[in-house]
Design an enzyme around this catalytic site. Structure first.
Site, mmCIF file in Angstrom:
data_model
loop_
_atom_site.group_PDB
_atom_site.id
_atom_site.type_symbol
_atom_site.label_atom_id
_atom_site.label_comp_id
_atom_site.label_asym_id
_atom_site.label_seq_id
_atom_site.Cartn_x
_atom_site.Cartn_y
_atom_site.Cartn_z
ATOM 1 C CG HIS A 220 -3.874 -1.470 -1.553
ATOM 2 N ND1 HIS A 220 -5.014 -2.154 -1.899
ATOM 3 C CD2 HIS A 220 -4.215 -0.709 -0.487
ATOM 4 C CE1 HIS A 220 -6.005 -1.833 -1.079
ATOM 5 N NE2 HIS A 220 -5.540 -0.949 -0.208
ATOM 6 C CG ASP B 234 -5.040 2.536 0.912
ATOM 7 O OD1 ASP B 234 -6.032 1.783 0.854
ATOM 8 O OD2 ASP B 234 -3.917 2.162 1.309
ATOM 9 C CG HIS C 230 -9.232 0.356 -0.316
ATOM 10 N ND1 HIS C 230 -8.621 0.103 0.886
ATOM 11 C CD2 HIS C 230 -10.573 0.427 -0.043
ATOM 12 C CE1 HIS C 230 -9.533 0.029 1.837
ATOM 13 N NE2 HIS C 230 -10.728 0.244 1.300
ATOM 14 C CG ASP D 45 -6.213 -2.747 3.252
ATOM 15 O OD1 ASP D 45 -5.158 -2.487 3.855
ATOM 16 O OD2 ASP D 45 -6.807 -1.926 2.522
ATOM 17 C CB SER E 75 -0.879 0.019 1.247
ATOM 18 O OG SER E 75 -1.378 1.328 1.435
ATOM 19 C CG MET F 279 -11.299 3.534 2.218
ATOM 20 S SD MET F 279 -9.732 3.458 3.102
ATOM 21 C CE MET F 279 -8.596 3.500 1.724
ATOM 22 C CG MET G 178 -8.138 7.268 2.687
ATOM 23 S SD MET G 178 -7.240 7.198 4.234
ATOM 24 C CE MET G 178 -6.524 5.564 4.147
ATOM 25 C CG MET H 60 -11.562 -2.673 5.335
ATOM 26 S SD MET H 60 -10.050 -2.177 4.486
ATOM 27 C CE MET H 60 -9.126 -1.316 5.772
#
Ligand code: DX5
Ligand code: ZN
Length: 225
Positions: free
Chosen positions: A34, A36, A68, A177, A9, A70, A38, A139
């Protein structure tokens, strides 16, 4: 059985030299990158968007980008990340109003699709959609930050999920994750996960290859159904 995949990540990478970090971690043996995303709304943190993904793709990333999300809502970000070069896109079911539509949207944009289950998210969200998914991301921390400790209750969830997937007869992968380290990756794989996201465990060490090699050594000779 799915092949084991290690997905560093980049949340824990040095963003001041992100292109180099991604190159280095791929050279060290990463299978996926990966990414992320957010939004300071669905989760209490703000990270990176499609422009950064596009820059990395232009820079040259030889492994699939595993986005991913979020974020809430999710649909526009699915389209934007697919255009930016993402290969896999996962999102949280609580963050979209029309779950089936969002899943189709990822597919229509030629990406592999995953659904993310938070530690307290019930598996019931999978009831009518599991067979449409390429992977389920479990998660093992509450989403929002790197460097948190693995929640042991995730192991039971992976075991249950593995059984449900076996009943479908389809090859749906299980990604984990949060808090994945050299010393717990084996028990996570034995529970049924095949794709391992690891941020701080890799990027907080000077030698990425050493960590990834150690993880692979832990994964040797595991029998999964
Ligand atoms: C947390 C993110 C993770 C995070 C994992 O919300 O989804 O991908 O980077 O970091 P570690 O491996 O440090 O727990
Ligand atoms: Zn993540």
């Amino acid at each position: 059985m799915q092949p084991f995949q290690i997905a560093p990540s980049i949340l824990s990478a040095n963003f001041a030299k992100l292109g180099q970090e991604v190159e280095d971690v791929i050279a060290a043996g990463a299978d996926l990158i990966h990414f992320d995303v957010m939004d300071n709304h669905y989760v209490p943190n703000l990270t990176i968007g499609p422009l950064i993904c596009e820059s990395l793709v232009k820079h040259g990333v030889s492994k699939p980008i595993d986005v991913h999300l979020m974020v809430e809502p999710v649909d526009q970000m699915i389209v934007d990340f697919a255009k930016a070069g993402a290969n896999r896109i996962s999102f949280h079911p609580e963050a979209t109003r029309h779950l089936d539509r969002s899943i189709q949207l990822v597919r229509d944009n030629d990406c592999k699709v995953g659904l993310v289950l938070n530690p307290a998210t019930p598996m019931a969200y999978l009831d009518y959609v599991l067979e449409q998914l390429d992977f389920v991301l479990v998660m093992s921390v509450n989403p929002g930050f790197g460097g948190q400790s693995f929640l042991p209750s995730s192991l039971d969830k992976i075991r249950q999920l593995k059984q449900r997937i076996l009943q479908t007869g389809k090859s749906i992968s299980i990604e984990i994750d949060g808090g994945v380290k050299v010393d717990n990756i084996r028990s996570i794989a034995q529970a049924g996960a095949d794709t391992f996201v690891a941020g701080s465990a890799i990027f907080n060490q000077p030698d990425y290859k050493q960590v990834i090699d150690q993880m692979r050594a832990e994964l040797r000779d595991i029998n999964q159904a």
